[in-house]
Design an enzyme around this catalytic site. Sequence first.
Site, PDB file in Angstrom:
ATOM      1  N   GLY A   1      23.751  41.345  34.142  1.00 25.44           N
ATOM      2  CA  GLY A   1      23.555  41.779  32.744  1.00 25.44           C
ATOM      3  C   GLY A   1      23.791  40.628  31.784  1.00 25.44           C
ATOM      4  O   GLY A   1      24.472  40.764  30.769  1.00 25.44           O
TER       5      GLY A   1
ATOM      6  N   GLU B   1      19.319  39.766  35.180  1.00 28.71           N
ATOM      7  CA  GLU B   1      18.978  40.840  34.239  1.00 28.71           C
ATOM      8  C   GLU B   1      18.116  41.865  34.973  1.00 28.71           C
ATOM      9  O   GLU B   1      17.650  41.612  36.076  1.00 28.71           O
ATOM     10  CB  GLU B   1      18.276  40.304  32.982  1.00 28.71           C
ATOM     11  CG  GLU B   1      19.193  40.239  31.753  1.00 28.71           C
ATOM     12  CD  GLU B   1      19.831  41.586  31.361  1.00 28.71           C
ATOM     13  OE1 GLU B   1      19.299  42.639  31.750  1.00 28.71           O
ATOM     14  OE2 GLU B   1      20.871  41.577  30.673  1.00 28.71           O
TER      15      GLU B   1
ATOM     16  N   THR C   1      32.258  47.563  34.124  1.00 25.32           N
ATOM     17  CA  THR C   1      31.492  48.745  33.686  1.00 25.32           C
ATOM     18  C   THR C   1      32.410  49.956  33.598  1.00 25.32           C
ATOM     19  O   THR C   1      33.325  50.103  34.412  1.00 25.32           O
ATOM     20  CB  THR C   1      30.371  49.019  34.721  1.00 25.32           C
ATOM     21  OG1 THR C   1      29.616  47.829  34.891  1.00 25.32           O
ATOM     22  CG2 THR C   1      29.470  50.159  34.274  1.00 25.32           C
TER      23      THR C   1
ATOM     24  N   ALA D   1      38.414  47.450  36.534  1.00 27.36           N
ATOM     25  CA  ALA D   1      39.322  47.879  35.465  1.00 27.36           C
ATOM     26  C   ALA D   1      38.501  48.307  34.260  1.00 27.36           C
ATOM     27  O   ALA D   1      37.565  47.610  33.869  1.00 27.36           O
ATOM     28  CB  ALA D   1      40.263  46.743  35.075  1.00 27.36           C
TER      29      ALA D   1
ATOM     30  N   ASN E   1      39.503  48.177  31.461  1.00 30.56           N
ATOM     31  CA  ASN E   1      39.813  47.179  30.436  1.00 30.56           C
ATOM     32  C   ASN E   1      40.443  45.980  31.125  1.00 30.56           C
ATOM     33  O   ASN E   1      41.369  46.121  31.900  1.00 30.56           O
ATOM     34  CB  ASN E   1      40.766  47.747  29.382  1.00 30.56           C
ATOM     35  CG  ASN E   1      40.842  46.844  28.169  1.00 30.56           C
ATOM     36  OD1 ASN E   1      41.171  45.669  28.288  1.00 30.56           O
ATOM     37  ND2 ASN E   1      40.542  47.382  27.011  1.00 30.56           N
TER      38      ASN E   1
ATOM     39  N   HIS F   1      35.357  52.626  18.949  1.00 32.15           N
ATOM     40  CA  HIS F   1      34.444  51.586  19.447  1.00 32.15           C
ATOM     41  C   HIS F   1      33.195  51.502  18.568  1.00 32.15           C
ATOM     42  O   HIS F   1      32.907  52.419  17.798  1.00 32.15           O
ATOM     43  CB  HIS F   1      34.025  51.872  20.896  1.00 32.15           C
ATOM     44  CG  HIS F   1      35.075  51.526  21.906  1.00 32.15           C
ATOM     45  ND1 HIS F   1      36.064  52.414  22.272  1.00 32.15           N
ATOM     46  CD2 HIS F   1      35.316  50.384  22.612  1.00 32.15           C
ATOM     47  CE1 HIS F   1      36.855  51.840  23.165  1.00 32.15           C
ATOM     48  NE2 HIS F   1      36.426  50.599  23.396  1.00 32.15           N
ATOM     49  N   HIS F   2      32.426  50.453  18.786  1.00 26.69           N
ATOM     50  CA  HIS F   2      31.164  50.200  18.064  1.00 26.69           C
ATOM     51  C   HIS F   2      30.125  51.309  18.298  1.00 26.69           C
ATOM     52  O   HIS F   2      30.229  52.092  19.229  1.00 26.69           O
ATOM     53  CB  HIS F   2      30.592  48.855  18.532  1.00 26.69           C
ATOM     54  CG  HIS F   2      30.448  48.732  20.024  1.00 26.69           C
ATOM     55  ND1 HIS F   2      29.336  49.176  20.697  1.00 26.69           N
ATOM     56  CD2 HIS F   2      31.299  48.263  20.972  1.00 26.69           C
ATOM     57  CE1 HIS F   2      29.501  48.965  21.988  1.00 26.69           C
ATOM     58  NE2 HIS F   2      30.697  48.410  22.183  1.00 26.69           N
TER      59      HIS F   2
ATOM     60  N   LYS G   1      28.224  52.082  21.901  1.00 26.06           N
ATOM     61  CA  LYS G   1      28.906  52.509  23.142  1.00 26.06           C
ATOM     62  C   LYS G   1      28.350  53.861  23.604  1.00 26.06           C
ATOM     63  O   LYS G   1      28.187  54.773  22.803  1.00 26.06           O
ATOM     64  CB  LYS G   1      30.419  52.592  22.917  1.00 26.06           C
ATOM     65  CG  LYS G   1      31.173  52.922  24.199  1.00 26.06           C
ATOM     66  CD  LYS G   1      32.641  52.598  24.084  1.00 26.06           C
ATOM     67  CE  LYS G   1      33.386  52.960  25.359  1.00 26.06           C
ATOM     68  NZ  LYS G   1      32.935  52.200  26.528  1.00 26.06           N
TER      69      LYS G   1
ATOM     70  N   THR H   1      39.181  52.609  28.861  1.00 31.52           N
ATOM     71  CA  THR H   1      40.563  52.259  28.528  1.00 31.52           C
ATOM     72  C   THR H   1      41.376  53.507  28.189  1.00 31.52           C
ATOM     73  O   THR H   1      42.522  53.652  28.636  1.00 31.52           O
ATOM     74  CB  THR H   1      40.583  51.298  27.329  1.00 31.52           C
ATOM     75  OG1 THR H   1      39.732  50.206  27.627  1.00 31.52           O
ATOM     76  CG2 THR H   1      41.982  50.824  27.028  1.00 31.52           C
TER      77      THR H   1
HETATM   78  P1  NAD Z   1      25.304  45.881  26.907  1.00 27.71           P
HETATM   79  O1  NAD Z   1      24.356  47.042  26.828  1.00 27.71           O
HETATM   80  O2  NAD Z   1      25.341  44.922  25.759  1.00 27.71           O
HETATM   81  O3  NAD Z   1      25.008  45.037  28.243  1.00 27.71           O
HETATM   82  C1  NAD Z   1      24.633  45.582  29.474  1.00 27.71           C
HETATM   83  C2  NAD Z   1      23.612  44.649  30.097  1.00 27.71           C
HETATM   84  O4  NAD Z   1      23.337  45.058  31.449  1.00 27.71           O
HETATM   85  C3  NAD Z   1      22.251  44.657  29.362  1.00 27.71           C
HETATM   86  O5  NAD Z   1      21.870  43.332  29.053  1.00 27.71           O
HETATM   87  C4  NAD Z   1      21.306  45.282  30.378  1.00 27.71           C
HETATM   88  O6  NAD Z   1      19.951  44.818  30.274  1.00 27.71           O
HETATM   89  C5  NAD Z   1      21.965  44.844  31.685  1.00 27.71           C
HETATM   90  N1  NAD Z   1      21.487  45.596  32.843  1.00 27.71           N
HETATM   91  C6  NAD Z   1      21.178  46.915  32.931  1.00 27.71           C
HETATM   92  N2  NAD Z   1      20.697  47.217  34.152  1.00 27.71           N
HETATM   93  C7  NAD Z   1      20.723  46.071  34.874  1.00 27.71           C
HETATM   94  C8  NAD Z   1      20.349  45.737  36.209  1.00 27.71           C
HETATM   95  N3  NAD Z   1      19.846  46.672  37.045  1.00 27.71           N
HETATM   96  N4  NAD Z   1      20.498  44.461  36.623  1.00 27.71           N
HETATM   97  C9  NAD Z   1      21.006  43.518  35.772  1.00 27.71           C
HETATM   98  N5  NAD Z   1      21.355  43.774  34.503  1.00 27.71           N
HETATM   99  C10 NAD Z   1      21.223  45.033  34.046  1.00 27.71           C
HETATM  100  O7  NAD Z   1      26.739  46.513  27.155  1.00 27.71           O
HETATM  101  P2  NAD Z   1      28.201  45.857  26.995  1.00 27.71           P
HETATM  102  O8  NAD Z   1      28.751  46.164  25.638  1.00 27.71           O
HETATM  103  O9  NAD Z   1      28.179  44.439  27.452  1.00 27.71           O
HETATM  104  O10 NAD Z   1      29.033  46.769  28.016  1.00 27.71           O
HETATM  105  C11 NAD Z   1      28.642  46.934  29.366  1.00 27.71           C
HETATM  106  C12 NAD Z   1      29.647  47.807  30.096  1.00 27.71           C
HETATM  107  O11 NAD Z   1      30.918  47.168  30.121  1.00 27.71           O
HETATM  108  C13 NAD Z   1      29.896  49.180  29.450  1.00 27.71           C
HETATM  109  O12 NAD Z   1      30.106  50.125  30.491  1.00 27.71           O
HETATM  110  C14 NAD Z   1      31.175  48.968  28.662  1.00 27.71           C
HETATM  111  O13 NAD Z   1      31.903  50.164  28.446  1.00 27.71           O
HETATM  112  C15 NAD Z   1      31.914  48.043  29.590  1.00 27.71           C
HETATM  113  N6  NAD Z   1      32.976  47.228  28.976  1.00 27.71           N
HETATM  114  C16 NAD Z   1      34.129  47.089  29.709  1.00 27.71           C
HETATM  115  C17 NAD Z   1      35.142  46.259  29.265  1.00 27.71           C
HETATM  116  C18 NAD Z   1      36.349  46.042  30.152  1.00 27.71           C
HETATM  117  O14 NAD Z   1      37.273  45.293  29.768  1.00 27.71           O
HETATM  118  N7  NAD Z   1      36.368  46.634  31.353  1.00 27.71           N
HETATM  119  C19 NAD Z   1      35.009  45.572  28.045  1.00 27.71           C
HETATM  120  C20 NAD Z   1      33.819  45.737  27.313  1.00 27.71           C
HETATM  121  C21 NAD Z   1      32.797  46.553  27.804  1.00 27.71           C
END
Ligand code: NAD
Length: 266
Positions: free
Chosen positions: A8, A34, A99, A122, A124, A155-156, A159, A166
């Site tokens: 991603g 991607e 994720t 995790a 978070n 959150h933004h 989401k 978290t």
């Molecule tokens: P985002 O939508 O900006 O990014 C997700 C990316 O994944 C996109 O670019 C999308 O095209 C790509 N993607 C989708 N399917 C794909 C595939 N099959 N192969 C490759 N890439 C693919 O989202 P984000 O804000 O970056 O958040 C992503 C996830 O991370 C969410 O679940 C969010 O809740 C989580 N998150 C977790 C933490 C943490 O600390 N654990 C922190 C922030 C966000």
Amino acid sequence: MVRIAVMGASGRMGQMLVQLVGESDLAVLGAAVERPGHGWVGQDLGVAAGGAALGLRVTDSVAQALEQSDAVIDFTAPGVSVALAEQAAAMGVAHVIGTTGFSDADLQAIARAAERGVIVRAGNMSLGVNLLVQLTAQVARALGMEYDIEIVEAHHRHKVDAPSGTALMLGEAAAEGRGQRLADVSERGRDGITGARQAGAIGFHAIRGGDIIGEHDVIFAGTGERITLRHVASDRSVFARGALRAAIWAQGQPPGEYSMAAVLGL
Ligand code: NAD
């Protein structure tokens, strides 16, 4: 140098990770992935991101990316992460899952993959939140059932899941601290004539708007006093730094599913 694949790579977290790995002395970018059909696929990663060429083309081939990497960092979507867990384990590549929004069936599939591969997962990845999780369990244990627990997160506007991963981590910690199972006591939002609050419930409330990166309050409301534990993330790099630390830590670990508490030695 640990070779990192970023899953991603064009996403909010993906772009942050590409930048961080580029600055690291311990890791190097092995691949940027991607989804098939995404406009970045086939382009130079740096150019696609609007900067200078990096000499690495974005791929939609997970197999190719895993071949070029020691760890894959994955902030994408539940279905993508579940499929990747199986594939990364089969290829001996450590999988760091940021994720959120998994179903119970998804979590079982990830646990099965972790019988063969190293997975760090995790909701978070920040040091502050992982400390807050431990404090939440401790405070819940000390205060007991006399104090009502409510978890409020913000959150933004983009989401897609609620409550946040978290918030669920914090809820699990609170329930564990009081000897409960979260599934038995969780109350999600309230609307209409709900009746009085259930004794021992743990409430969740989600605010969505603007560009809020992530805020969590754990409220312990008693009679005559209230304690609030609060974490505010003001920069996404805290999650990316934690994820990169996990990818490096995972090298040489035996198969299993690990939390950030293990990575951070908490
Ligand atoms: P985002 O939508 O900006 O990014 C997700 C990316 O994944 C996109 O670019 C999308 O095209 C790509 N993607 C989708 N399917 C794909 C595939 N099959 N192969 C490759 N890439 C693919 O989202 P984000 O804000 O970056 O958040 C992503 C996830 O991370 C969410 O679940 C969010 O809740 C989580 N998150 C977790 C933490 C943490 O600390 N654990 C922190 C922030 C966000």
